[in-house]
Design an enzyme around this catalytic site. Sequence first.
Site, PDB file in Angstrom:
ATOM      1  CG  HIS A  21      -1.852  -1.137   1.331  1.00  0.00           C
ATOM      2  ND1 HIS A  21      -2.666  -1.567   0.307  1.00  0.00           N
ATOM      3  CD2 HIS A  21      -2.072  -1.993   2.364  1.00  0.00           C
ATOM      4  CE1 HIS A  21      -3.359  -2.615   0.705  1.00  0.00           C
ATOM      5  NE2 HIS A  21      -3.019  -2.909   1.941  1.00  0.00           N
ATOM      6  CG  HIS A  59       1.739   9.062   1.145  1.00  0.00           C
ATOM      7  ND1 HIS A  59       2.157   9.918   2.144  1.00  0.00           N
ATOM      8  CD2 HIS A  59       0.424   8.828   1.407  1.00  0.00           C
ATOM      9  CE1 HIS A  59       1.139  10.162   2.961  1.00  0.00           C
ATOM     10  NE2 HIS A  59       0.070   9.515   2.535  1.00  0.00           N
ATOM     11  CG  HIS A  98      -4.003   7.317   0.408  1.00  0.00           C
ATOM     12  ND1 HIS A  98      -3.897   6.415   1.446  1.00  0.00           N
ATOM     13  CD2 HIS A  98      -3.258   8.391   0.777  1.00  0.00           C
ATOM     14  CE1 HIS A  98      -3.137   6.924   2.401  1.00  0.00           C
ATOM     15  NE2 HIS A  98      -2.730   8.121   2.029  1.00  0.00           N
ATOM     16  CG  HIS A 138      -2.450  12.165   1.514  1.00  0.00           C
ATOM     17  ND1 HIS A 138      -2.871  11.140   2.327  1.00  0.00           N
ATOM     18  CD2 HIS A 138      -3.567  12.752   1.007  1.00  0.00           C
ATOM     19  CE1 HIS A 138      -4.211  11.100   2.304  1.00  0.00           C
ATOM     20  NE2 HIS A 138      -4.648  12.056   1.508  1.00  0.00           N
ATOM     21  CB  THR A 180      -5.129   8.611   6.739  1.00  0.00           C
ATOM     22  OG1 THR A 180      -4.108   8.431   5.749  1.00  0.00           O
ATOM     23  CG2 THR A 180      -5.673  10.026   6.689  1.00  0.00           C
ATOM     24  CB  THR A 181      -1.180   4.940   7.819  1.00  0.00           C
ATOM     25  OG1 THR A 181      -0.187   5.965   7.895  1.00  0.00           O
ATOM     26  CG2 THR A 181      -1.710   4.844   6.399  1.00  0.00           C
TER      27      THR A 181
HETATM   28 ZN   LIG Z   1      -1.844   9.584   3.082  1.00  0.00          ZN
END
Ligand SMILES: [Zn+2]
Length: 228
Positions: A70, A95, A97, A114, A177-178
């Site tokens: 991911h 990065h 998504h 992002h 968000t991770t």
């Molecule tokens: Zn992100």
Amino acid sequence: MATVSATAQDWDYTDGETAENWSEASPEFAACDTGMMQSPVDIDSMGAYGNIRIAADYGMTDGTLRLGKHQVQIDAAPGQGMVSGDRLFNLVQVHFHTPSEHAMSGERYPLAGHFVHATREGTLGVLGVLFEEGDANEGLQMIIDAMPDGDGANISIDMSSMIPDELEVYRYMGSLTTPPCSENVNWHVVEDTVEASAEQIAAMEAALGMSARSMQPLNNRLVVAPAD
Ligand SMILES: [Zn+2]
């Protein structure tokens, strides 16, 4: 006796709607499930309107390609960034998504970038860019072309092509968000989108898989929308 040792493989995405329960993988991820300022959010209920001045100077930069589960990420060489309010945020990495994590009035986009920044004091600020299907994107193509070189490859990339010309942003306080879902992240979701071709979006989907966290409640947070 078992010891809990969380790694990147201990957590994963669901379908983008079902709660991930990432804190079950490690106590260090507690904020993911108990935090009140989590990201992403659906940007549809504005608490205020105002023009947040963003001054940015993105252009060609050298970086290192990071590929993983991911993960498609460019660790950027120092020297670029944005001024938000009166604070200088230096670009650290960008990065992606698939699909986008933030939604606009309930609508997720096929791809999001992002751009992760930090101030000298370590305060995080992310510029979130939504991609929609259209013409091919130059910067994105540089990344896709470098992917066969593998994790750790050197890359030279034009950041400006992946960022809209008009930087009107929705601003709110959120989180990574991770895992570990750390909070106090200054989120800037850009109102304008950029385009990527269907082939580019497919290439990013193939590399990233489902990589969008479920939508998080806004709770008592203020989302400041562009005034015009
Ligand atoms: Zn992100």
